[in-house]
Design an enzyme around this catalytic site. Structure first.
Site, PDB file in Angstrom:
ATOM      1  N   ASP A  12      -6.123 -43.643  10.004  1.00  0.00           N
ATOM      2  CA  ASP A  12      -5.129 -44.014  11.020  1.00  0.00           C
ATOM      3  C   ASP A  12      -4.307 -45.200  10.521  1.00  0.00           C
ATOM      4  OD1 ASP A  12      -3.716 -44.672  13.279  1.00  0.00           O
ATOM      5  OD2 ASP A  12      -5.450 -45.506  14.352  1.00  0.00           O
ATOM      6  N   ASN A  14      -1.370 -46.287  12.062  1.00  0.00           N
ATOM      7  CA  ASN A  14      -0.619 -47.027  13.089  1.00  0.00           C
ATOM      8  C   ASN A  14      -1.514 -47.536  14.226  1.00  0.00           C
ATOM      9  OD1 ASN A  14      -1.120 -44.657  14.409  1.00  0.00           O
ATOM     10  ND2 ASN A  14       0.963 -44.360  15.165  1.00  0.00           N
ATOM     11  N   ASP A  16      -3.551 -46.366  16.451  1.00  0.00           N
ATOM     12  CA  ASP A  16      -3.660 -45.808  17.808  1.00  0.00           C
ATOM     13  C   ASP A  16      -4.954 -45.014  17.989  1.00  0.00           C
ATOM     14  OD1 ASP A  16      -3.116 -43.608  16.262  1.00  0.00           O
ATOM     15  OD2 ASP A  16      -1.397 -42.906  17.443  1.00  0.00           O
ATOM     16  N   ASP A  20      -3.288 -40.010  10.941  1.00  0.00           N
ATOM     17  CA  ASP A  20      -1.878 -39.617  10.831  1.00  0.00           C
ATOM     18  C   ASP A  20      -1.493 -39.413   9.356  1.00  0.00           C
ATOM     19  OD1 ASP A  20      -1.654 -42.300   9.929  1.00  0.00           O
ATOM     20  OD2 ASP A  20      -1.418 -42.959  12.012  1.00  0.00           O
ATOM     21  N   ASP A  89      -1.427 -25.528   7.349  1.00  0.00           N
ATOM     22  CA  ASP A  89      -2.018 -24.459   8.146  1.00  0.00           C
ATOM     23  C   ASP A  89      -0.880 -23.696   8.814  1.00  0.00           C
ATOM     24  OD1 ASP A  89      -4.116 -23.133   9.625  1.00  0.00           O
ATOM     25  OD2 ASP A  89      -5.266 -24.998   9.425  1.00  0.00           O
ATOM     26  N   ASP A 191      -4.069 -18.900   9.304  1.00  0.00           N
ATOM     27  CA  ASP A 191      -5.017 -18.774  10.408  1.00  0.00           C
ATOM     28  C   ASP A 191      -5.065 -17.314  10.885  1.00  0.00           C
ATOM     29  OD1 ASP A 191      -6.660 -20.296  12.358  1.00  0.00           O
ATOM     30  OD2 ASP A 191      -5.207 -19.614  13.831  1.00  0.00           O
ATOM     31  N   GLU A 255      -7.538 -16.993   6.149  1.00  0.00           N
ATOM     32  CA  GLU A 255      -8.735 -16.945   6.986  1.00  0.00           C
ATOM     33  C   GLU A 255      -8.799 -15.521   7.550  1.00  0.00           C
ATOM     34  OE1 GLU A 255     -10.608 -18.924  11.025  1.00  0.00           O
ATOM     35  OE2 GLU A 255      -8.648 -17.995  10.981  1.00  0.00           O
ATOM     36  N   HIS A 317     -14.116 -27.116  10.101  1.00  0.00           N
ATOM     37  CA  HIS A 317     -13.935 -27.716  11.431  1.00  0.00           C
ATOM     38  C   HIS A 317     -14.415 -26.800  12.558  1.00  0.00           C
ATOM     39  CE1 HIS A 317     -10.624 -25.039  10.773  1.00  0.00           C
ATOM     40  NE2 HIS A 317     -10.289 -25.116  12.034  1.00  0.00           N
ATOM     41  N   ASP A 318     -14.710 -25.547  12.247  1.00  0.00           N
ATOM     42  CA  ASP A 318     -15.212 -24.616  13.270  1.00  0.00           C
ATOM     43  C   ASP A 318     -16.726 -24.440  13.151  1.00  0.00           C
ATOM     44  OD1 ASP A 318     -12.646 -23.958  14.240  1.00  0.00           O
ATOM     45  OD2 ASP A 318     -12.390 -22.448  12.674  1.00  0.00           O
TER      46      ASP A 318
HETATM   47  C1  NOJ Z   1      -9.291 -20.483  13.543  1.00  0.00           C
HETATM   48  C2  NOJ Z   1      -9.223 -21.975  13.522  1.00  0.00           C
HETATM   49  O1  NOJ Z   1      -9.905 -22.439  12.396  1.00  0.00           O
HETATM   50  C3  NOJ Z   1      -9.832 -22.459  14.822  1.00  0.00           C
HETATM   51  O2  NOJ Z   1     -10.025 -23.853  14.821  1.00  0.00           O
HETATM   52  C4  NOJ Z   1      -8.942 -22.037  15.938  1.00  0.00           C
HETATM   53  O3  NOJ Z   1      -9.537 -22.407  17.175  1.00  0.00           O
HETATM   54  C5  NOJ Z   1      -8.706 -20.523  15.914  1.00  0.00           C
HETATM   55  N1  NOJ Z   1      -8.443 -20.020  14.601  1.00  0.00           N
HETATM   56  C6  NOJ Z   1      -7.519 -20.168  16.763  1.00  0.00           C
HETATM   57  O4  NOJ Z   1      -6.338 -20.557  16.117  1.00  0.00           O
END
Ligand code: NOJ
Length: 519
Positions: A12, A14, A16, A20, A89, A191, A255, A317-318
């Site tokens: 970060d 700035n 907040d 960023d 992305d 995605d 993906e 991240h998922d």
């Molecule tokens: C895959 C992404 O990695 C995920 O984070 C997202 O929620 C879904 N696609 C929908 O875009």
């Protein structure tokens, strides 16, 4: 190696409490030091954040939380200067319901952008037009009371799916791709790359079979008519033709969520006319188990046939963090996981913070900000999206001491860049040294992967090219493995580096070594 950055949580600049673009630019020297080739940034475009950027309201701008287009251009200038490349992305399957296209589409059946989305009349009983389900729970259709039609959404109701049968949508996306490629990016992570096109007749999906697993099992239906349709390949070929016209070999990394290697290989087209790289998510669904991993690595014929270059991933991240999901909080297992991931043939994708062995943080449901897939389950996805820890200082130096980070940082003293950079035996140095070896020795980069004859149960061993052998003991029991003679150039715990090996190697539980036969 591609390094995945979740921009809200990296750095970060700035103060907040939200990461960023200028924060990322300020940390490029670390990424170079680590040995990263390219960065993939999760969405940076404007979004109401129902799904943290995966609900785009403007494809050609920067979310104010992350800065401005000028900040983005500066990031490209600074990455280029350091020999790093940036992938963005691309979210083509759906927009936000606040995207101007959907706001217009929703204004009436005759609206100019109505056909940008998938609308259908109710079924005879007034319910949804078919049985498709959203990956985030419930029906994949929401009724628009004003027009009396349903619109389709693979995820949240506030993420309406685009209609990729419509040529105007295709043309609009050509412009979006060009907008970013013209600014000097090195390509896109795409995605939901397998899901853009739906069956034109909206046929019902068949029920799941007893042997089905993963998403299919959870949904109770096979996504036969709303995913992985043959026509999606037309769109991917179109994008490949578009990116091929750019200098600098931009990359399309898909993906495509298919767990069958034959189907996955199809997303490479003929090997040259669709995606350059497709995530192989099999590792994400596997345990850190020698037999299971061996079977995954042995099943590569469809990819080999096309000379396709795999993209490997053990966390994101998922799916959660490597140290927690795969290594179950055991640092020895985390080291083994890295040694495996970074010695495979293909491009490894490393999720920020995993090089430090950062754990997933427990985020209670009451404070969870993830409304997506796992919000209804424990744990949600927030725990794997917490801020990077740069030092043992306040908030791990992610943001200013007086700021409130958007998600908790946890205990920075329990693992951070500054401390681990000073410690040659740290997991951070393990990753860095492995990346340096990959870069230095062509056999570790492009050499074929050949599994060694099955040894003791719990052991995974393979050759890379002529020169290298990897032996991993993925069990708690010590084992001795038969390996070609040579010298260890890197061991999981760094205590055996440069040890001579003459045909057999004794490995403690959860440990491994990379052997160089020419040393
Ligand atoms: C895959 C992404 O990695 C995920 O984070 C997202 O929620 C879904 N696609 C929908 O875009």
């Amino acid at each position: 190696m591609i390094y995945q950055i979740y921009p809200r949580s990296f750095a970060d600049a700035n103060d907040d409490g939200i990461g960023d673009l200028r924060g990322i630019t300020g940390r490029l020297d670390y990424l170079r030091w680590l040995g990263v080739d390219a960065l993939w940034l999760n969405p940076i475009t404007p979004s109401p954040n129902a799904d943290w950027g995966y609900d785009v309201s403007d494809y050609c701008a920067v979310h104010p939380d992350f800065g401005t287009l000028d900040d983005f251009d500066e990031l490209i200038t600074q990455t280029t200067r350091r020999g790093l490349r940036v992938l963005l992305d691309l979210v083509p399957n759906h927009t936000s319901d606040r995207h101007p296209w959907f706001e217009d589409a929703r204004s009436g059946r005759r609206a100019r952008h109505r056909d940008y989305y998938l609308w259908a009349d109710p079924a005879r009983d007034g319910g949804p037009p078919n049985n498709w389900l959203s990956l985030f729970g419930g029906a994949a259709w929401t009724l628009d009371e004003a027009s009396g039609q349903y619109y389709m959404h693979s995820f949240l109701a506030s993420q309406p799916d685009l209609n990729w049968w419509n040529d105007d949508v295709r043309t609009a996306f050509d412009d979006i791709l060009r907008f970013w490629l013209d600014r000097g990016i090195a390509g896109f992570r795409v995605d939901v790359a397998a899901g853009m096109i739906k069956d034109r007749d909206l046929r019902d999906n068949p029920p799941a079979a007893a042997a089905d697993h993963g998403v299919v099992r959870a949904l109770g239906q096979r996504q036969e008519f709303n995913m992985n349709r043959p026509e999606v390949h037309e769109v991917l070929r179109r994008w490949r033709a578009l990116t091929d016209r750019y200098d600098g070999d931009p990359v399309l990394l898909g993906e495509a969520y298919v767990l069958d290697v034959e189907q996955l290989a199809a997303y490479y087209g003929d090997g040259r006319d669709e995606l350059h790289l497709v995530f192989n998510f099999l590792l994400l669904h596997a345990e850190l188990d020698a037999e299971e991993l061996r079977a995954i690595l042995a099943d590569s014929e469809p990819l080999d046939r096309l000379e396709a270059w795999p993209a490997w991933v053990g966390s994101n991240h998922d799916a959660g963090r490597l140290a927690t999901r795969w290594a179950r909080g055991d640092p020895n297992r985390a080291r083994c996981a890295h040694l495996l991931l970074l010695t495979l043939r293909g491009t490894p994708v490393l999720y920020y913070g995993d090089e430090l062995g950062l754990p997933e943080l427990p985020i209670p449901r009451e404070t969870s900000v993830d409304r997506g897939r796992k919000a209804t389950q424990e744990p949600g996805r927030d725990g794997a999206r917490t801020p990077m820890r740069w030092s043992s200082g306040p908030h791990g130096d992610f943001t200013h001491a007086a700021a409130q980070p958007w998600l908790p940082v946890g205990d920075p003293a329990a693992g951070n860049v500054a401390d681990q950079a000073r410690d040659p035996s740290s997991i951070l140095h393990l990753c860095r040294d492995l990346l340096a070896l990959r870069r230095h020795y062509p056999d570790l980069h492009t050499g074929p992967l050949k599994l060694l004859e099955e040894g003791p149960s719990g052991v995974l061993a393979f050759r890379r090219g002529e020169r290298f052998t990897l032996a991993l003991n993925l069990s708690a029991t010590p084992h001795t493995v038969t390996v070609p003679p040579g010298r260890i150039i890197l061991s999981t715990h760094r205590d055996r580096d440069s040890e001579r090996v003459s045909g057999s190697l004794a490995l403690d539980g959860w440990s491994g070594a990379l052997i160089d036969r020419q040393h």
